[in-house]
Design an enzyme around this catalytic site. Structure first.
Site, mmCIF file in Angstrom:
data_model
loop_
_atom_site.group_PDB
_atom_site.id
_atom_site.type_symbol
_atom_site.label_atom_id
_atom_site.label_comp_id
_atom_site.label_asym_id
_atom_site.label_seq_id
_atom_site.Cartn_x
_atom_site.Cartn_y
_atom_site.Cartn_z
ATOM 1 N N ALA A 115 -17.854 -4.890 -6.416
ATOM 2 C CA ALA A 115 -18.040 -3.682 -5.606
ATOM 3 C C ALA A 115 -16.790 -2.833 -5.602
ATOM 4 C CB ALA A 115 -18.431 -4.047 -4.168
ATOM 5 N N GLY A 116 -15.867 -3.141 -6.508
ATOM 6 C CA GLY A 116 -14.633 -2.385 -6.591
ATOM 7 C C GLY A 116 -14.386 -1.975 -8.022
ATOM 8 N N GLU A 153 0.823 -1.212 0.000
ATOM 9 C CA GLU A 153 0.000 0.000 0.000
ATOM 10 C C GLU A 153 0.860 1.266 0.000
ATOM 11 O OE1 GLU A 153 -2.950 -0.356 -0.768
ATOM 12 O OE2 GLU A 153 -3.043 -2.506 -0.392
ATOM 13 N N HIS A 164 -13.792 -7.236 -5.256
ATOM 14 C CA HIS A 164 -12.945 -6.558 -6.231
ATOM 15 C C HIS A 164 -13.679 -6.303 -7.545
ATOM 16 C CE1 HIS A 164 -9.617 -7.577 -3.600
ATOM 17 N NE2 HIS A 164 -8.793 -6.909 -4.361
ATOM 18 N N ILE A 165 -14.437 -7.284 -8.003
ATOM 19 C CA ILE A 165 -15.050 -7.144 -9.327
ATOM 20 C C ILE A 165 -16.525 -6.757 -9.266
ATOM 21 C CG2 ILE A 165 -13.403 -8.790 -10.259
ATOM 22 C CD1 ILE A 165 -15.709 -10.796 -10.582
ATOM 23 N N TYR A 189 -12.272 -3.538 -10.241
ATOM 24 C CA TYR A 189 -11.500 -4.532 -10.970
ATOM 25 C C TYR A 189 -12.336 -5.422 -11.885
ATOM 26 C CZ TYR A 189 -7.415 -3.330 -8.191
ATOM 27 O OH TYR A 189 -6.359 -2.663 -7.627
ATOM 28 N N GLU A 213 -0.638 -1.241 -10.401
ATOM 29 C CA GLU A 213 -0.085 -2.073 -9.331
ATOM 30 C C GLU A 213 1.441 -2.198 -9.412
ATOM 31 O OE1 GLU A 213 -1.657 -3.340 -6.777
ATOM 32 O OE2 GLU A 213 -3.702 -2.825 -7.368
#
Length: 804
Positions: A721-722, A587, A718-719, A724, A616
């Site tokens: 609710a994010g 992070e 990730h996919i 990605y 990333e």
């Protein structure tokens, strides 16, 4: 994040925590591997994040609040006035100035209207969200109307006007979204759900504005284009592309349907996230029999006892109990890794893989709706599927992403099969009854026996490392590394800005040469399962911008880093697992890209404008330093004696680095392959289920098939609710870049301090400095001198031979 328009960047926050995440977060199904470096975040998100102390930050923070006045955009300025107000006024006469007393009175009434670069996190309450955001949204809408009526196809008349107009909205909504992620409550959820439709509508008004779109096209095709910088051209081209992805080309019923889909997707994303948090919180197992916690390390039992006290069991102790275990990862993983009581491992495993998959909180229908709506939205835009929409703003194409995943799968699969067989054989040799059962070890056995095999092979117990990784020492050592590599200093700045929880720290980043501040960041390190979503992420508070500076110079970037590591227990500091150390470095890498940017164009500064599958790179690059002896010497000090980590332990750690690396690689390949298939192949018409498709993919990507009741997808935030979606492959795509980038330091000589420092400055001045102002492949080639290769990643993972 791609080279995105500002509103596209802003909309990623809606209903999510936003931000860049770590791949090491508990995605679920910690099956045939222990969690380690191969990773992930989002996330997200999406990805994520990043001024005080200096004369232009805290003491004289910019006080700009949007307030519609007399049919014009009014910018409320502080006593110094903002330099950009005059620019905007000259560009089209659309800017009016409100007295600073108005700002003060409005901010006093609602902390969301505070104009400084540091939100009033300690004052913002759920009841402030609806009135505050409604005012800001109304003011920005009025400003948008004025801009559309007066827009000029010039840099100052269009782009600078847009950046100034949207800044307050980004900052305020970012604060709300952040608080929902770290300080969730029913009242805050209700407030966010009330504002979301207004927020989504406003985002659509910007992305579908014909006057703005036509102005961007005219700027691109006009005489000023040749005089624009590379970064400025990237902004314009990104705005044009994202306007098309935002529906600017749609009309009539198609446009109406598109906008309705946008609203529905926003609601569904928020509901998915809420269900997952609730499902995680819902499980609590109270244990009174010491036999059930047998094998757990003292740190895990102490945490379980501390949780018991928090749940009303006064007098609970690590030695005598009672103990309360949850699905929060610092509690869950030790049980799966160390607990000898097999029924407890089975109970927790099955609870973890079935979170948010039943009753009113079942995410299954939400997943189906999200996939169906994304596919319909793609069709409205003229794309075959959502994956193509996602790839339109990334480095990769769908075939290239699939090719990379297949290359990694082929290089890892046979080795992963052997790794599981080795664990099975070891358990059988140890006389484990479960190894003799039909089918051998079960999912809740593999992590436990894999850890026993690791201990036997490397004579290394993870718990032996904990006393050497106290959070304060880790932070000091990480900051010292940043100073050596990037010529910056990081110092505490507690008290210079409000925080949202007593555990949160504020830090100032300064130039080691001049002492001048260059950025600030918050750190929220500990797990708080009652109110804080799981995982780890970084996000921005404000970005660097020359336009939005208060008194010359630039506005400094501010970030926040959020983790969910083991909290302090009693009088002991937070003693981190080595995986938590890696996550912290991960992070911090995200934050460094946000904070060390030298890009003055705010819309592509820091992490803004960086293609999602490249974002990333800095985060995964930083993880490599956790295996560098001089770095370890700086972060690993026994919390009681101050002794350095013994060389014997360090050598064991290095030797064990690639333990079950193929299994971890396959785990990430499975997640990414499932994501791409769901968004490119899945019919979403009720003819099959998402779980059937995942199981089909698992035939090639998993060496132990998931249980029939496995509902991992209900926790795949990730996919769903994010940020990605059709982008989880980005972790492996960017890991190729990060491994190759670190190999530049290996070639220079990791033991050569001067060479490391020189290479570090080159990394800082390219990868960390250029932001989204240059295409990521060009940035990489400027640092590395060539295009990236997969060889360093496979070599670092111990898989070069397997790929040959």
């Amino acid at each position: 994040m791609a080279t995105t328009s500002f509103l596209r960047h802003l909309s990623r926050r809606v209903g999510t925590a936003g931000g860049l995440t770590s791949p090491r977060v508990p995605l679920a199904r910690v099956v045939p591997c222990t969690l380690r470096r191969a990773h992930t975040s989002s996330s997200s998100s999406r990805i994520l994040v990043s001024n005080a102390g200096c004369s232009t930050s805290l003491a004289a923070a910019r006080a700009s609040v949007f307030a519609g006045r007399s049919g014009a955009l009014a910018l409320a300025l502080d006593t110094q006035r903002s330099r950009y107000a005059a620019t905007l006024a000259a560009a089209g006469g659309v800017v009016a100035m409100a007295a600073s007393s108005t700002v003060e009175s409005e901010a006093a009434a609602n902390p969301l209207l505070h104009a400084g670069d540091f939100p009033l996190f300690d004052q913002i309450k759920a009841e402030d969200v609806v009135p505050g955001m409604k005012q800001i949204i109304a003011d920005v809408e009025e400003g948008l109307k004025d801009l559309e009526e007066n827009v000029q196809p010039t840099w100052s008349g269009l782009v600078e006007s847009l950046e100034a107009l949207t800044d307050k909205l980004a900052k305020s909504w970012g604060a709300v979204s952040h608080l929902k992620a770290v300080k969730d409550s029913e009242a805050l959820r209700n407030a966010v759900e009330e504002i979301q439709p207004l927020q989504v509508t406003l985002s659509s008004k910007f992305s579908q504005s014909q006057p703005l779109y036509q102005a961007f096209v005219a700027l691109r095709d006009g005489p000023q284009w040749a005089s624009l910088t590379e970064a400025q051209k990237r902004i314009v081209e990104g705005e044009i592309r994202d306007a098309m992805l935002g529906g600017v080309g749609l009309e009539g019923e198609a446009k109406e349907r598109f906008n309705k889909i946008q609203q529905e997707l926003s609601k569904l994303s928020t509901k998915f996230s809420n269900n997952l948090l609730d499902g995680t919180k819902a499980f609590k197992r109270t244990i009174t029999d010491p036999a059930e916690v047998a094998g757990l390390p003292e740190s895990a039992k102490a945490l379980a006892a501390q949780t018991a006290v928090a749940n009303g069991h006064e007098g609970a102790t690590a030695e005598a109990g009672p103990w309360v275990v949850t699905l929060d990862f610092p509690a869950y993983l030790p049980v799966m890794t160390h607990c000898t009581h097999r029924p407890l491992r089975e109970e927790l495993y099955k609870a973890f893989i079935s979170r948010a998959s039943s009753g009113e909180g079942d995410n299954t229908p939400i997943i189906e709706s999200i996939l169906r709506l994304r596919k319909e939205k793609a069709a409205l835009l003229g794309y075959a599927n959502h994956a193509e929409v996602s790839m339109a703003s990334k480095m990769a194409t769908l075939p290239k992403a699939q090719d990379l995943l297949e290359e990694l799968r082929a290089a890892s699969y046979d080795t992963a099969v052997k790794e599981l067989a080795d664990v099975q054989a070891f358990a059988a040799k140890a006389g484990a009854a479960e190894a003799a059962e039909e089918g051998g070890l079960k999912h809740w056995d593999v992590t436990f026996w894999a850890e026993r095999l690791k201990e036997a092979q490397y004579d290394l117990k993870e718990e032996e490392l904990r006393p050497y990784f106290a959070l304060p020492a880790v932070m000091d050592g990480m900051f010292a590394l940043a100073q050596r590599l990037f010529q910056i200093t990081v110092t505490p700045a507690d008290g210079e800005a409000p925080v949202w929880h007593p555990d949160v720290r504020l830090y100032k980043v300064s130039s080691a040469k001049t002492g001048e501040p260059v950025a600030y960041f918050y750190l929220d390190p500990y797990s708080r399962p009652a109110e804080k979503r799981g995982g780890a992420w970084m996000d921005e508070v404000v970005g660097r911008s020359k336009l939005l500076a208060t008194s010359g110079g630039v506005r400094l970037p501010v970030a926040h880093m959020v983790c969910n590591q083991s909290p302090p227990i009693g009088e002991m500091p937070s003693l981190m697992t080595f995986r938590e150390v890696e996550t912290m470095f991960h992070e911090f890498g995200h934050a460094l890209q946000h904070m060390l940017t030298t890009q003055d164009e705010g819309m592509v500064a820091g992490i803004r404008g960086v293609e999602w599958d490249a974002v990333e790179l800095p985060s995964q690059f930083m993880e490599n330093w956790c295996y560098h002896r001089p770095t370890i010497d700086g972060i690993a000090k026994h919390y009681e004696t101050g002794a350095a980590l013994p060389d014997e332990l360090f050598q064991k750690l290095v030797k064990a680095r690639n333990y079950r690396a193929a299994s971890m690689m396959m785990r990430q390949v499975h997640f990414a392959s499932t994501d791409l298939a769901l968004h490119s192949e899945y019919a979403a018409d009720g003819s099959s289920s998402v779980y059937a498709l995942e199981r089909e993919i698992a035939q090639k990507t998993m060496v132990m098939m998931p249980l029939e009741e496995d509902r991992f997808l209900c926790g795949f935030g990730h996919i769903f609710a994010g940020g990605y979606s059709a982008g989880y492959y980005s972790y492996k795509w960017a890991e190729v870049l990060s491994a190759d980038a670190f190999s530049a330091f290996e070639e220079a000589g990791l033991d050569d301090a001067s060479a490391v420092a020189t290479t570090g400055l080159r990394f800082r001045d390219t990868v960390l400095a250029m932001g989204g102002g240059k295409a990521p492949m060009d940035v990489f080639k400027e640092f590395r001198g060539r295009e990236p290769s997969t060889e360093p990643l496979l070599r670092h993972s111990g898989l070069v031979g397997a790929s040959a």
